[in-house]
Scaffold this motif. Structure first.
Motif, PDB file in Angstrom:
ATOM      1  N   ASP A 188      -3.088  -2.241  -9.539  1.00  0.00           N
ATOM      2  CA  ASP A 188      -4.126  -2.197  -8.433  1.00  0.00           C
ATOM      3  C   ASP A 188      -4.222  -0.820  -7.899  1.00  0.00           C
ATOM      4  O   ASP A 188      -5.336  -0.773  -7.065  1.00  0.00           O
ATOM      5  N   HIS A 189      -3.395   0.173  -8.232  1.00  0.00           N
ATOM      6  CA  HIS A 189      -3.784   1.668  -7.698  1.00  0.00           C
ATOM      7  C   HIS A 189      -3.203   2.506  -8.419  1.00  0.00           C
ATOM      8  O   HIS A 189      -2.460   3.475  -8.427  1.00  0.00           O
ATOM      9  N   LEU A 208      -3.463   5.540 -10.545  1.00  0.00           N
ATOM     10  CA  LEU A 208      -4.115   6.951 -10.364  1.00  0.00           C
ATOM     11  C   LEU A 208      -4.533   7.506 -11.871  1.00  0.00           C
ATOM     12  O   LEU A 208      -3.697   7.688 -12.896  1.00  0.00           O
ATOM     13  N   ASP A 232       0.804  -1.287  -0.187  1.00  0.00           N
ATOM     14  CA  ASP A 232       0.147   0.073   0.011  1.00  0.00           C
ATOM     15  C   ASP A 232       0.768   1.410  -0.087  1.00  0.00           C
ATOM     16  O   ASP A 232       0.256   2.332  -0.164  1.00  0.00           O
ATOM     17  N   SER A 269       2.487   3.021  -4.614  1.00  0.00           N
ATOM     18  CA  SER A 269       2.101   4.113  -5.519  1.00  0.00           C
ATOM     19  C   SER A 269       2.587   5.353  -5.083  1.00  0.00           C
ATOM     20  O   SER A 269       3.163   6.116  -5.955  1.00  0.00           O
TER      21      SER A 269
END
Length: 448
Positions: free
Chosen positions: A249-250, A252, A46, A49
């Motif tokens: 999966d992240h 932007l 997490d 990114s």
């Protein structure tokens, strides 16, 4: 329209490379190295990114100290910064040699020694101040783009060292954000890799382990020694390369408002390069929109015009402050360097998918109707409404702002000077619209 923010930032990072005196693709290659280190070191998923964007934008504040560096050493800011990255500047001997090479090159030896003595007297806190400005501005740019605060904090800690000997805040060990520690290691590894190959990159990491760099992160980097495919990939298109490292999966995404924020943020990077252009790009955008609205330009065109105006001087990031801030007349070589900024603007914007269609017009703001402008010598028939609008807005803003060789002119003086070139440099209808707008409007642009 939505596009991946990473496509925009990785392309625009080329503008930061040139400001920092680095080869094209430096930030993107740094990103690849940093993300590889993070993967091996087991950085929590997490956090990846925010690290990814910090690596791409690590030099977002690099223009903020360019003028001060140039003034202090009397030399090209980009050359000084490039050399500083290639030495252990905490070594007194290496720092002294670097300072001498950077100080007034070409001047008589006595003059250079005298300046060095002046620099030495100012040294206490001066480096901290120069890099504090850079780090804080870089963090501010990340926040403008609405990236996570952890991205801003990593950029802010770019020049901190594991043993507390870095700048500007003297953070030590785990006081430095993990992402900041990765940035510090990855950027130096990239510089030495580009200059000397894999062995050079790993050698400098090992030599500075525990001093500059987190030993655990260095250990992770050293495991890549035999990963020939990874290191070979850094020789390819760096922007294409870093796409593979973005956490899928992240992702932007940037919508129209996000694109506006990116344009505003990079306009601030450009304008920070010189104390005489602190609000130039925002000012040109303000004036250009006023001209366009006076001419009843369609609302759909205004957003593109504003973005082009904000980004029209991106190429000035590749111009030495010795040229940008020179108080006297530019010589032939200096003028040639200044003229190249328009071409560099085009080359940078052509890399950015949502801004690509603006590149030619944004870079044509110094073209003239009579073909005597630069950088392509376009003539009236080749200039559409956008470069004609940018041309009058750019010159009017410049004339009504302070410059190193003169004070700001008032509105009437500026218009009188420009009126002489109507029909030759400026489109009559666009100048008429400028005049009408200027006579009823404030010259102070709204804050972005």
């Amino acid at each position: 329209m939505e596009v991946r923010l990473s496509e925009i930032i990785s392309a625009l990072s080329y503008a930061l490379d040139v400001t920092e005196g680095q080869p094209a693709g430096h930030a993107a290659r740094t990103c690849a190295i940093g993300m590889r280190i993070a993967d091996i070191a087991g950085v929590p998923h997490d956090e990846l990114s925010s690290l990814y964007y910090a690596l791409l934008l690590k030099d977002a504040g690099c223009s903020a100290n360019a003028a001060a560096v140039c003034t202090l050493f009397g030399s090209d800011d980009r050359t000084y910064k490039e050399l500083r990255k290639r030495i252990d500047y905490r070594s007194k001997r290496a720092n002294a040699v670097s300072a001498f090479r950077s100080t007034l090159p070409g001047a008589p030896i006595f003059t250079r020694v005298k300046r060095l003595a002046e620099i030495a007297r100012q040294e206490d806190g001066k480096t901290d101040e120069l890099y504090g400005v850079r780090c804080e501005r870089g963090a501010e740019i990340a926040r403008m783009i609405e990236l996570p605060e952890s991205t801003a904090e990593a950029i802010r800690a770019l020049d901190e060292h594991w043993d507390g000997g870095g700048v500007p805040y003297g953070l030590r060990g785990t006081e430095i954000p993990l992402a900041g520690r990765i940035l510090a290691l990855a950027q130096i590894a990239e510089v030495y890799f580009t200059g000397g190959g894999v062995d050079a990159a790993l050698a400098v990491a090992a030599e500075r382990s525990g001093r500059w760099f987190d030993p655990d992160l260095v250990a992770a980097l050293l495991t890549t020694r035999d990963d020939r495919a990874f290191w070979a990939s850094l020789h390819g298109d760096a922007v294409e390369l870093v796409k593979a490292f973005e956490p899928t999966d992240h992702l932007l995404m940037a919508d129209e408002e996000g694109l506006d924020r990116v344009a505003e943020a990079f306009a601030m990077v450009v304008d920070a390069k010189s104390p005489f252009t602190g609000r130039h790009s925002a000012g040109v955008a303000h004036i250009a929109l006023g001209v366009a609205e006076t001419m009843d330009l369609e609302a759909d065109c205004l957003r593109d015009l504003r973005r082009a105006a904000l980004l029209h001087d991106l190429g000035k990031l590749g111009v030495s402050n010795l040229v940008l801030d020179k108080p006297g007349k530019l010589d032939a070589d200096e003028w040639a360097e200044m003229r190249r900024h328009a071409e560099l603007t085009v080359r940078i914007l052509e890399r950015v998918p949502p801004f690509r269609h603006l590149a030619r017009d944004a870079g044509a703001h110094h073209e003239r109707l009579d073909g005597r402008g630069y950088h392509l010598g376009l003539t009236a028939g080749e200039l559409g409404w956008m470069p004609r609008t940018l041309a009058v807005a750019d010159v009017f803003e410049a004339l009504t702002a302070d410059r190193p060789y003169r004070d700001a002119l008032d509105r009437d003086e500026a218009l009188a000077i420009m009126r002489r070139d109507v029909g030759a440099a400026f489109s009559p209808e666009h100048f008429e619209a400028l005049e009408a707008w200027a006579n009823r409007s404030s010259l102070v642009p709204a804050a972005p």
